[in-house]
Design a protein around this motif. Structure first.
Motif, mmCIF file in Angstrom:
data_model
loop_
_atom_site.group_PDB
_atom_site.id
_atom_site.type_symbol
_atom_site.label_atom_id
_atom_site.label_comp_id
_atom_site.label_asym_id
_atom_site.label_seq_id
_atom_site.Cartn_x
_atom_site.Cartn_y
_atom_site.Cartn_z
ATOM 1 N N GLN A 1 0.422 7.046 2.030
ATOM 2 C CA GLN A 1 -0.801 7.760 2.402
ATOM 3 C C GLN A 1 -1.877 6.802 2.892
ATOM 4 O O GLN A 1 -2.558 7.057 3.890
ATOM 5 C CB GLN A 1 -1.305 8.569 1.210
ATOM 6 N N GLN A 2 -2.014 5.658 2.193
ATOM 7 C CA GLN A 2 -3.017 4.677 2.606
ATOM 8 C C GLN A 2 -2.657 4.062 3.950
ATOM 9 O O GLN A 2 -3.519 3.870 4.817
ATOM 10 C CB GLN A 2 -3.141 3.586 1.549
ATOM 11 N N ARG B 1 -3.494 6.521 6.677
ATOM 12 C CA ARG B 1 -4.935 6.604 6.918
ATOM 13 C C ARG B 1 -5.425 5.404 7.727
ATOM 14 O O ARG B 1 -6.210 5.563 8.669
ATOM 15 C CB ARG B 1 -5.682 6.683 5.591
ATOM 16 N N GLU B 2 -4.947 4.206 7.395
ATOM 17 C CA GLU B 2 -5.380 3.015 8.119
ATOM 18 C C GLU B 2 -4.862 3.033 9.556
ATOM 19 O O GLU B 2 -5.547 2.565 10.482
ATOM 20 C CB GLU B 2 -4.899 1.761 7.400
ATOM 21 N N ARG C 1 0.849 -1.200 0.000
ATOM 22 C CA ARG C 1 0.000 0.000 0.000
ATOM 23 C C ARG C 1 0.871 1.231 0.000
ATOM 24 O O ARG C 1 2.047 1.192 0.360
ATOM 25 C CB ARG C 1 -0.943 -0.015 1.190
ATOM 26 N N SER C 2 0.305 2.350 -0.436
ATOM 27 C CA SER C 2 1.040 3.604 -0.450
ATOM 28 C C SER C 2 1.222 4.121 0.970
ATOM 29 O O SER C 2 0.518 3.704 1.900
ATOM 30 C CB SER C 2 0.303 4.649 -1.290
#
Length: 298
Positions: A35-36, A39-40, A32-33
């Motif tokens: 940023q992702q 967020r998680e 995942r990036s």
């Protein structure tokens, strides 16, 4: 096979003025990036923070021949976080970490939730006048409030006749309109409620079906309702749902029948309408995160 379902609830008070709580969250970086992953990790931290204000433990065990063959435990939080700040974030051993500080939050189920309702107008008023059924505008929201009071910690207020929107070309409200928000705030303040339940009876029309044997007339009638749940203090729309069901059989009335009366509930149409109301109440209760076993959709 026999299943045993148990629910245990723990509640803590909301944050007092000037108090804060801290929580840490993490998420894997692989696949995942950045940023992702961040967020998680923040979502994970918010879950842990809200768990400090109230957790529902859902425990399910299945037994056969006297032996436990399946044992599941699931946690569900029941808190509302309105203000938080990310204090620190870092990467370590393939994981993204964040630490947050929560400044405003409250447990949703620690105290009774006060819910009021306004009348549900008919989008097509002529449909109600077509037969002997009366009282939908007030009866539908009252029936929903009654169901919510049975499902969870709700302090229901009787439905009020109040003007809260101007019907548009379709007859349906625009629940995110600024004028609607202001009127919802005013009504909720007068009723002294935390949430205001509004809605519209979208369709109660009927149609003729092909005759049985060429002589017995059959009918089909829709039961379709749309609801809007608003936060009382801000007027913010937090939930919008529509549920409908076509019903065949005894759906027309040749005498004056009041909605939710014994005569109505004993009819095929009354039972179909109950199905619609049960699901709408489930949506509201699930949104408020206070319904034990909310995953068991009716």
């Amino acid at each position: 096979m026999r299943a045993l379902l148990l629910f245990t609830l723990f509640f803590l008070p909301a944050l007092a003025s000037g108090q804060s709580l801290f929580a840490e969250g993490l998420a894997p970086l692989e696949g995942r990036s950045l940023q992702q992953a961040r967020r998680e990790a923040v979502e994970d931290a918010l879950w842990h923070a809200s768990a400090q204000l109230g957790v529902t433990i859902h425990s399910r065990s299945e037994a056969a021949a006297g032996e436990v063959i399946r044992d599941e435990i699931r946690l569900e939080t029941g808190a509302e976080i309105s203000r938080y700040e990310v204090m620190e974030e870092w990467e370590e051993e393939g994981l993204y970490h964040v630490q947050i500080r929560v400044d405003e939050a409250r447990a949703l189920c620690g105290e009774k939730i006060r819910i009021g309702a306004v009348q549900f107008p008919l989008v097509r008023p002529a449909q109600q006048r077509a037969d002997g059924l009366h009282g939908l505008e007030r009866g539908v929201p009252d029936a929903l409030l009654h169901r919510l009071s049975l499902l969870q910690r709700v302090e229901p207020h009787r439905t009020r006749q109040a003007f809260w929107y101007e019907p548009g070309a379709t007859g349906l409200p625009r629940p995110r309109d600024a004028g609607v928000r202001r009127r919802v705030q005013a009504i909720a303040r007068e009723m002294e409620v935390d949430y205001l339940l509004a809605g519209a009876v979208v369709d109660v029309g009927h149609e003729n079906l092909p005759r049985w044997g060429g002589w017995l007339q059959r009918h089909r009638r829709r039961a379709e309702v749309e609801i809007y749940l608003f936060k009382g203090d801000t007027g913010e729309l937090v939930l919008q749902r529509r549920v409908s069901r076509p019903v065949e059989g005894e759906v027309l009335f040749d005498a004056r029948v009041v909605f939710d009366s014994h005569r109505f509930r004993d009819s095929d149409y009354g039972r179909g309408f109950d199905w619609v109301l049960d699901r709408l109440a489930w949506h509201v209760a699930t949104h408020l995160s206070c319904l034990a076993g909310a995953d068991r959709r009716p």
